[in-house]
Design a protein around this motif. Structure first.
Motif, PDB file in Angstrom:
ATOM      1  N   PHE A 522       7.237  -0.485  11.279  1.00  0.00           N
ATOM      2  CA  PHE A 522       5.394  -0.124  12.393  1.00  0.00           C
ATOM      3  C   PHE A 522       4.545   0.079  11.088  1.00  0.00           C
ATOM      4  CE2 PHE A 522       8.837  -0.355  15.424  1.00  0.00           C
ATOM      5  CZ  PHE A 522       7.435  -1.381  16.715  1.00  0.00           C
ATOM      6  N   MET A 523       4.241  -0.322  11.016  1.00  0.00           N
ATOM      7  CA  MET A 523       2.830   0.364   9.373  1.00  0.00           C
ATOM      8  C   MET A 523       2.314   1.556  10.053  1.00  0.00           C
ATOM      9  SD  MET A 523       3.276  -0.950   6.394  1.00  0.00           S
ATOM     10  CE  MET A 523       5.109  -1.573   7.247  1.00  0.00           C
ATOM     11  N   GLU A 524       2.215   2.003  10.902  1.00  0.00           N
ATOM     12  CA  GLU A 524       1.230   3.127  11.800  1.00  0.00           C
ATOM     13  C   GLU A 524       2.304   4.593  11.247  1.00  0.00           C
ATOM     14  OE1 GLU A 524       3.085   1.180  15.933  1.00  0.00           O
ATOM     15  OE2 GLU A 524       1.839   0.924  13.725  1.00  0.00           O
ATOM     16  N   GLU A 525       4.211   4.311  11.174  1.00  0.00           N
ATOM     17  CA  GLU A 525       5.138   5.016  11.183  1.00  0.00           C
ATOM     18  C   GLU A 525       5.377   5.688  10.083  1.00  0.00           C
ATOM     19  OE1 GLU A 525       8.070   4.028  15.009  1.00  0.00           O
ATOM     20  OE2 GLU A 525       8.781   3.344  12.860  1.00  0.00           O
ATOM     21  N   ALA A 526       4.528   4.421   8.690  1.00  0.00           N
ATOM     22  CA  ALA A 526       4.811   4.945   7.422  1.00  0.00           C
ATOM     23  C   ALA A 526       4.260   6.341   7.123  1.00  0.00           C
ATOM     24  CB  ALA A 526       4.095   4.043   6.638  1.00  0.00           C
ATOM     25  N   GLU A 527       2.777   6.655   8.272  1.00  0.00           N
ATOM     26  CA  GLU A 527       2.067   7.943   7.936  1.00  0.00           C
ATOM     27  C   GLU A 527       2.732   9.231   8.073  1.00  0.00           C
ATOM     28  OE1 GLU A 527      -1.008   7.829   7.560  1.00  0.00           O
ATOM     29  OE2 GLU A 527      -1.760   6.551   7.753  1.00  0.00           O
ATOM     30  N   TYR A 528       4.180   8.610   8.577  1.00  0.00           N
ATOM     31  CA  TYR A 528       4.724   9.882   8.946  1.00  0.00           C
ATOM     32  C   TYR A 528       6.006  10.135   7.224  1.00  0.00           C
ATOM     33  CZ  TYR A 528       4.242  10.293  14.132  1.00  0.00           C
ATOM     34  OH  TYR A 528       3.673  10.010  15.675  1.00  0.00           O
ATOM     35  N   CYS A 529       5.487   9.238   6.623  1.00  0.00           N
ATOM     36  CA  CYS A 529       5.982   9.873   5.454  1.00  0.00           C
ATOM     37  C   CYS A 529       5.325  10.293   4.746  1.00  0.00           C
ATOM     38  CB  CYS A 529       6.379   8.259   4.980  1.00  0.00           C
ATOM     39  SG  CYS A 529       7.343   7.245   5.298  1.00  0.00           S
ATOM     40  N   ASP A 530       5.583  11.623   3.648  1.00  0.00           N
ATOM     41  CA  ASP A 530       5.390  12.188   2.584  1.00  0.00           C
ATOM     42  C   ASP A 530       5.165  11.378   1.850  1.00  0.00           C
ATOM     43  OD1 ASP A 530       5.817  15.076   3.706  1.00  0.00           O
ATOM     44  OD2 ASP A 530       8.143  14.487   3.302  1.00  0.00           O
ATOM     45  N   ARG A 531       6.018   9.981   1.074  1.00  0.00           N
ATOM     46  CA  ARG A 531       5.769   9.327   0.265  1.00  0.00           C
ATOM     47  C   ARG A 531       6.034   7.887   0.625  1.00  0.00           C
ATOM     48  NH1 ARG A 531       7.398   9.886  -5.139  1.00  0.00           N
ATOM     49  NH2 ARG A 531       9.039  10.962  -4.071  1.00  0.00           N
ATOM     50  N   MET A 532       6.205   6.828  -0.578  1.00  0.00           N
ATOM     51  CA  MET A 532       6.775   5.771  -0.305  1.00  0.00           C
ATOM     52  C   MET A 532       6.952   4.924  -0.806  1.00  0.00           C
ATOM     53  SD  MET A 532       4.045   4.454   2.511  1.00  0.00           S
ATOM     54  CE  MET A 532       2.817   6.253   3.361  1.00  0.00           C
ATOM     55  N   LEU A 533       7.415   3.126  -1.100  1.00  0.00           N
ATOM     56  CA  LEU A 533       6.954   2.532  -1.484  1.00  0.00           C
ATOM     57  C   LEU A 533       6.989   1.145  -1.037  1.00  0.00           C
ATOM     58  CD1 LEU A 533       9.942   0.792  -2.381  1.00  0.00           C
ATOM     59  CD2 LEU A 533      11.090   2.553  -3.394  1.00  0.00           C
ATOM     60  N   ILE A 534       5.937   0.554  -1.591  1.00  0.00           N
ATOM     61  CA  ILE A 534       5.842  -1.171  -0.615  1.00  0.00           C
ATOM     62  C   ILE A 534       6.693  -1.885  -2.100  1.00  0.00           C
ATOM     63  CG2 ILE A 534       4.826  -3.100  -0.379  1.00  0.00           C
ATOM     64  CD1 ILE A 534       2.989  -0.469   0.243  1.00  0.00           C
ATOM     65  N   MET A 535       7.868  -3.043  -1.823  1.00  0.00           N
ATOM     66  CA  MET A 535       8.299  -3.637  -2.282  1.00  0.00           C
ATOM     67  C   MET A 535       8.311  -5.535  -2.316  1.00  0.00           C
ATOM     68  SD  MET A 535      12.463  -2.318  -1.479  1.00  0.00           S
ATOM     69  CE  MET A 535      12.896  -4.473  -2.846  1.00  0.00           C
ATOM     70  N   MET A 536       8.220  -5.970  -2.681  1.00  0.00           N
ATOM     71  CA  MET A 536       8.945  -7.618  -2.633  1.00  0.00           C
ATOM     72  C   MET A 536       9.506  -8.282  -2.773  1.00  0.00           C
ATOM     73  SD  MET A 536       5.634 -10.199  -1.318  1.00  0.00           S
ATOM     74  CE  MET A 536       5.676 -11.834  -1.449  1.00  0.00           C
ATOM     75  N   ALA A 537      10.378  -9.138  -3.396  1.00  0.00           N
ATOM     76  CA  ALA A 537      11.054 -10.287  -4.236  1.00  0.00           C
ATOM     77  C   ALA A 537      11.564  -9.016  -5.238  1.00  0.00           C
ATOM     78  CB  ALA A 537       9.938 -11.473  -4.613  1.00  0.00           C
ATOM     79  N   GLY A 538      12.192  -7.994  -3.985  1.00  0.00           N
ATOM     80  CA  GLY A 538      13.159  -7.023  -5.282  1.00  0.00           C
ATOM     81  C   GLY A 538      12.264  -6.140  -6.008  1.00  0.00           C
ATOM     82  N   GLU A 539      10.848  -6.486  -5.947  1.00  0.00           N
ATOM     83  CA  GLU A 539      10.642  -6.174  -7.314  1.00  0.00           C
ATOM     84  C   GLU A 539       9.295  -4.918  -6.472  1.00  0.00           C
ATOM     85  OE1 GLU A 539       8.721  -8.572 -10.165  1.00  0.00           O
ATOM     86  OE2 GLU A 539       9.848  -9.410 -10.489  1.00  0.00           O
ATOM     87  N   LEU A 540       8.889  -3.715  -7.262  1.00  0.00           N
ATOM     88  CA  LEU A 540       8.107  -2.618  -7.150  1.00  0.00           C
ATOM     89  C   LEU A 540       6.240  -3.319  -6.997  1.00  0.00           C
ATOM     90  CD1 LEU A 540       7.840   0.243  -6.025  1.00  0.00           C
ATOM     91  CD2 LEU A 540       7.394   1.400  -8.437  1.00  0.00           C
ATOM     92  N   LEU A 541       5.885  -3.000  -6.002  1.00  0.00           N
ATOM     93  CA  LEU A 541       4.706  -3.153  -5.669  1.00  0.00           C
ATOM     94  C   LEU A 541       3.642  -1.963  -5.519  1.00  0.00           C
ATOM     95  CD1 LEU A 541       4.009  -6.461  -2.845  1.00  0.00           C
ATOM     96  CD2 LEU A 541       4.462  -6.554  -5.139  1.00  0.00           C
ATOM     97  N   ALA A 542       3.605  -0.782  -5.066  1.00  0.00           N
ATOM     98  CA  ALA A 542       3.327  -0.008  -4.927  1.00  0.00           C
ATOM     99  C   ALA A 542       4.358   1.467  -4.834  1.00  0.00           C
ATOM    100  CB  ALA A 542       2.063   0.287  -4.897  1.00  0.00           C
ATOM    101  N   GLN A 543       3.712   2.789  -4.975  1.00  0.00           N
ATOM    102  CA  GLN A 543       4.679   3.860  -4.670  1.00  0.00           C
ATOM    103  C   GLN A 543       2.923   4.984  -4.656  1.00  0.00           C
ATOM    104  OE1 GLN A 543       7.652   5.673  -6.656  1.00  0.00           O
ATOM    105  NE2 GLN A 543       7.886   4.663  -7.945  1.00  0.00           N
ATOM    106  N   GLY A 544       3.938   5.601  -3.371  1.00  0.00           N
ATOM    107  CA  GLY A 544       2.421   6.842  -3.653  1.00  0.00           C
ATOM    108  C   GLY A 544       2.662   7.809  -2.049  1.00  0.00           C
TER     109      GLY A 544
END
Length: 579
Positions: A522-544
């Motif tokens: 639920f991407m709207e739930e990601a708003e509750y996070c202070d920070r997060m990372l997004i990964m794909m195929a085992g690798e980091l795409l972005a964080q912040g």
């Protein structure tokens, strides 16, 4: 016998169904009546335990009603249940794929079960595999497919006969935003091409908003029906957007459940509020730390929450922990160059991040991205094959057992003992965590009171609705008062109201110093996070932070974490194709 020509896809009159639960009985449906039009897509909504799955099972002829009638394509569900099951398509919540068979073997098996002739199969297989993008994977074992691919295969198996009526029970549970979009494109294409009528149960209100009509159940009763726009109109003049003076999730939790407030949720850095009437509660906004209230156009979700909470307050149930947890600038979790190999395959590769004490940190990614593998390594359930991993200041390679004593873990799937009562599960897990005597009794009573489980204490946990199972799972994870709490897709399949109440509890834990790591689709739930990372195929795409992640979707006011997520994943896929 064929279905009656010209009859409605589904007609329900005075439907009643009662089940035994524990020592009592529960009315799952109480006098429900409605009908569906040909070639329409219809959403079935409602909180956990509202009766959605029961209604769908009655419509398939799997169960018989206690009172009333169910007519499907002109056929009575009691007298012609087998004919109905031959004529419709049905995808239950957890479609029964055979994980030790390949994609092609699953298709063949379900074609045999549905009586699809050999001559029909070739063209039908080709069409479905192209539509679901599974053509390159027909030789892959179903058990090795990602969650989204499994759901698409389940949908393909239910569509082998091109039914006139298709029933889907939570088809997108546990599926990432891109896979959800692909599943809905399949449904839309089929409806337009083959004039199929669809009834879909869903916990995603954006999915309901795209349907022709919605039917809303609560406590077994039909409390609302109509086109999505009719519910939007009821929220007109009651939707506001306020700017938080402090952390957005803190302001949201102060507003949610207050008198006069039907809903409060996070939206792109603001707090979106729905009031019960058209008067703007400026004093309440100020008390909560919100400023600059602006009227905004309502959406379907606003009208839904107004209807759902028309008679009751959706109290924000803050959890009170028994002891003060550590805080400060130190890292609760530190990961450097983390790797996990399975043979020559890298499930996680070169992952580096840290989580501060008392922070809510999100792990996001499409199905098959490596989130669950990372999660299991963080919890000490799976050893890393490379890199360093410290949790609570302990190196998991050398002190995994010691580190686990201070961790709480809530699994993606209900993993408690379904044959035990709520109270028996709490007693069992408190003993597993080494609690005894008066301390154990205090913690069990804390769980019953703080998570509103006292009335369900003697109920067998396997009979609980999703929302209560979720509370019980959280209670068991918190019995030993861990400093770090891991939540693996904790709200998958849970209704919107229960999700908000769940996050109110999690937010209160973080405010008291508990570190929380969560995965969610639920991407709207990601708003509750202070920070997060997004990964794909085992690798980091972005964080912040949420603000930093939204920038990947652009800088306009419509940028959301979901749009950023999709942009990052699609960019990664494009690079892979070029490479």
């Amino acid at each position: 016998m064929p279905e009656t020509s010209g009859s409605l896809p589904l007609e329900i009159k005075g439907l009643r169904k009662t089940f035994k639960r524990g020592k009592g009985r529960v009315e799952a449906l109480r006098g429900v009546s409605f009908a569906l039009e040909h070639g329409s897509v219809n959403a079935l909504l409602g909180p956990d335990g509202a009766g959605k799955t029961t209604l769908i099972r009655l419509a398939t002829g799997i169960m018989a009603p206690d009172e009333g009638s169910v007519t499907v394509l002109g056929m009575d569900s009691i007298g012609r249940a087998q004919d109905i099951q031959s004529a419709i398509g049905y995808m239950p919540q957890r479609f029964g794929l055979y994980e030790d068979l390949t994609v092609q073997e699953n298709l063949n098996l379900y074609a045999d079960l549905q009586g699809v002739g050999r001559q029909e199969r070739g063209e039908r297989y080709e069409s479905l595999m192209e539509m679901t993008n599974l053509a390159p994977f027909t030789k892959r074992l179903a058990g090795r497919l990602s969650g989204g691919m499994k759901q698409k295969l389940g949908l393909a198996c239910s569509l082998l006969k091109t039914p006139r009526f298709l029933l889907l029970d939570e088809p997108t549970v546990g599926v990432d935003p891109l896979s959800r979009r692909e599943l809905w494109s399949i449904v839309d294409a089929l409806v337009r091409k083959d004039d199929i009528t669809v009834l879909v149960s869903t916990a995603y209100l954006d999915e309901a908003a795209r349907c022709d009509r919605v039917f809303i159940l609560q406590d077994g009763e039909l409390i609302g029906q109509g086109a999505p726009d009719t519910f939007v109109d009821k929220a007109r003049g009651r939707a506001w957007r306020v700017t938080p003076e402090t952390t957005p999730r803190v302001v949201q939790s102060r507003l949610f459940g207050k008198h006069g407030i039907a809903d409060a949720t996070l939206e792109s850095g603001w707090v979106r509020v729905v009031t019960r009437d058209e008067d703007m509660p400026e004093s309440l906004f100020r008390e909560a730390g919100a400023e600059d209230p602006q009227a905004v156009e309502p959406i379907f979700e606003d009208g839904f929450m107004l209807l759902l909470n028309r008679d009751t307050q959706a109290d924000a149930p803050a959890l009170k922990v028994a002891r003060v947890h550590g805080s400060g600038d130190g890292a609760a979790i530190s990961v450097t160059g983390l790797e996990r190999r399975f043979g020559d395959f890298y499930a996680v590769k070169g992952l580096t991040f840290s989580v501060k004490r008392g922070e809510i940190f999100g792990l996001l990614g499409p199905n098959g991205a490596g989130k669950s593998t990372t999660f299991r390594m963080l919890c000490g359930l799976l050893p890393a094959t490379g890199g360093t991993l410290k949790v609570g200041g302990l190196n998991l390679r050398r002190a995994a057992a010691k580190a686990r004593k201070n961790l709480g873990y809530m699994a993606q799937k209900f993993s408690l003992y379904g044959q035990l009562s709520v109270l028996e599960n709490l007693n069992f897990f408190s003993k597993v965590y080494g609690l005894s005597g008066s301390h154990r009794e205090e913690r069990v009573q804390w769980a019953l009171n703080e998570l509103d489980l006292a009335d369900q204490a003697e109920t067998t946990s396997g009979e609980l609705p999703f929302g209560f199972r979720q509370r019980l799972s959280l209670a068991c994870a918190l019995m030993h008062e861990p400093d770090i709490l891991f939540l693996d897709e904790p709200t998958s399949g849970v209704d919107p109201l229960a999700r908000r109440q769940f996050w109110a509890r999690i937010n209160s834990l973080a405010e008291q110093g508990v570190t929380v790591v969560v995965t969610t689709h639920f991407m709207e739930e990601a708003e509750y996070c202070d920070r997060m990372l997004i990964m794909m195929a085992g690798e980091l795409l972005a964080q912040g932070t949420p603000d930093e992640i939204r920038r990947y979707a652009g800088t306009d006011g419509d940028a959301t974490i979901e749009k950023a997520f999709i942009a990052l994943v699609e960019e990664h896929r494009a690079r892979q194709k070029e490479g």
